[in-house]
Design an enzyme around this catalytic site. Structure first.
Site, PDB file in Angstrom:
ATOM      1  N   HIS A 121       0.896  -1.239   0.144  1.00 56.54           N
ATOM      2  CA  HIS A 121       0.136   0.262  -0.141  1.00 56.54           C
ATOM      3  C   HIS A 121       0.827   1.226  -0.017  1.00 56.54           C
ATOM      4  CE1 HIS A 121      -2.790   3.064   1.579  1.00 56.54           C
ATOM      5  NE2 HIS A 121      -3.755   2.202   1.273  1.00 56.54           N
ATOM      6  N   ASP A 198       3.260  -4.432   7.833  1.00 56.37           N
ATOM      7  CA  ASP A 198       1.942  -3.504   7.778  1.00 56.37           C
ATOM      8  C   ASP A 198       0.627  -4.527   7.982  1.00 56.37           C
ATOM      9  OD1 ASP A 198      -0.334  -2.364   6.986  1.00 56.37           O
ATOM     10  OD2 ASP A 198       0.263  -1.837   4.955  1.00 56.37           O
ATOM     11  N   GLN A 201      -4.542  -5.098   7.121  1.00 57.12           N
ATOM     12  CA  GLN A 201      -5.365  -6.082   6.622  1.00 57.12           C
ATOM     13  C   GLN A 201      -5.617  -7.442   7.702  1.00 57.12           C
ATOM     14  OE1 GLN A 201      -8.144  -5.502   4.609  1.00 57.12           O
ATOM     15  NE2 GLN A 201      -7.240  -3.319   4.009  1.00 57.12           N
TER      16      GLN A 201
END
Length: 405
Positions: A121, A198, A201
């Site tokens: 992202h 990250d 999600q």
């Protein structure tokens, strides 16, 4: 028993209609809806309990401080961490920028390498470009295979003596691919290379334990976790916190300030400058308690069933091109349609049927370029979605095909 209809009743917005149709909300990858317990916590926080935290001695300030600081412990339990390893912030974007400025700018120099995957992202790309522009660090890219999987060995093979950081997604927000970050972390730990994960999600869709993963940093975003926007946190290993400089300066992150000097507070307060999102964080605490009461294993099992059902249904549409077919992907489906229909056209028609999906590059332009598409439409499922809503999506897509074929 996982009672999805009972769970749906916890989310007031799911009972509304859009364009005269029952809302089928499939934009969860961007932001999830909020259960009543979160709405109540936010309403109570502003309506009955609001005051600034940490610096007051009156009743409301003490109450707000107690509730706010309790969230740090909730986040720690949710991630399998310790309280003093949790830095509370506005979400993953701030968290990764904090690592870039707080750790990267203090420890990297020209020629040092940062490894990223092509699936990242923009929040896990742009901060590293800042360091490329300002310090001269080198970004190395690792690609995925034809199924959308990222073999951890590709990351390992990209490591050189100049590699000083690996920053990788745990689950792609476009393809749903789940990355074996534990294998990457095990390799990196032996070589003293920090790993930033990250978790925007993955933390929503599966149980996460940062100690088991072995990462140095792990970022989460509240609004994806059924909590308020402008809430989130980053886990930071204590050894890495000791290597970080403050990201922002202001109140709370200091001990003493004079005309000639400043001394800093202990971590994690050292990295939490100014008045925080008090009520937002209290709302996030309520959301995480809700998730832990449901059980993340139960959430993951429900979403796997949805994924398998949706995959079967979407595979039957031979004019639909689904991007990414990892065997272990989450319930995230990004797609294009053969012919002239743009993702924005698909989204517009789906909306007329009450189906909310995301359309565009999903803040993942390097991935779009790699896939050879300008944009996709994305249906991302959550703990409250149902197989009936998959059917509604398929029916709406068939209408799109009739219109655009």
């Amino acid at each position: 028993m996982y009672d999805v209809e009972k769970i749906r009743a916890d989310f007031p917005i799911l009972s509304r209609q859009v364009n005269g149709k029952p809302l089928t909300y499939l934009d969860n990858g961007a932001s999830a809806q909020k259960p009543q317990v979160v709405i109540d916590a936010v309403t109570r926080g502003y309506g009955e309990e609001y005051a600034n935290v940490h610096r007051g001695l009156h009743y409301l300030s003490n109450l707000a401080t107690e509730k706010y600081e309790a969230v740090r412990g909730t986040i720690a339990r949710f991630l399998g961490a310790e309280e003093d390893e949790i830095i509370m912030n506005s979400g993953t974007t701030e968290g990764i920028n904090m690592v870039a400025y707080g750790w990267g700018a203090a420890n990297l120099q020209a020629g040092d390498e940062i490894i990223l995957s092509v699936m990242e992202h923009h929040a896990n790309i742009v901060p590293w470009h800042f360091l490329r522009e300002r310090l001269g660090v080198v970004i190395k890219w690792v690609e995925i295979d034809s199924n959308g999987d990222l073999d951890p060995q590709r990351v390992i093979d990209a490591v050189t003596d100049k590699t000083k950081l690996i920053s990788i997604t745990h689950m792609s927000n476009v393809l749903g691919t789940v990355v074996d970050v534990k294998t990457i972390c095990d390799f990196a730990r032996v070589r003293g290379i920090p790993v930033m994960v990250d978790g925007s999600q993955s933390s929503v869709h599966m149980p996460v334990n940062v100690k088991d993963i072995g990462c140095d940093f792990f970022a989460i975003t509240g609004h994806k976790l059924y909590g308020p926007s402008s809430s989130g946190a980053i886990y930071a290993r204590k050894e890495r916190m000791a290597e970080m400089q403050p990201f922002m300066g202001g109140g709370d992150m200091i001990r003493e300030v004079s005309r000639d000097a400043v001394t800093y507070n202990d971590p994690p307060m050292k990295f939490e400058a100014g008045t925080p999102g008090i009520v937002q964080m209290i709302g996030l605490g309520a959301a995480l308690e809700y998730l832990m009461d449901l059980g993340m294993d139960n959430v993951a099992a429900h979403e796997r069933k949805l994924r398998d059902y949706a995959r079967t249904k979407l595979d039957g549409l031979n004019w639909l091109n689904v991007q990414g077919n990892s065997a272990t992907k989450g319930a995230i489906f990004s797609f294009t349609m053969e012919g002239a229909a743009h993702a924005h056209d698909l989204s517009t028609v789906l909306d007329k049927r009450g189906v909310a999906v995301r359309a565009g590059h999903h803040c993942a332009q390097p991935l779009m370029e790699y896939l050879g598409v300008p944009a996709t439409a994305r249906a991302s499922f959550a703990l409250y979605n149902t197989e009936a809503e998959v059917d509604t999506l398929v029916d709406a897509l068939e209408l799109c095909h009739e219109l655009f074929a």
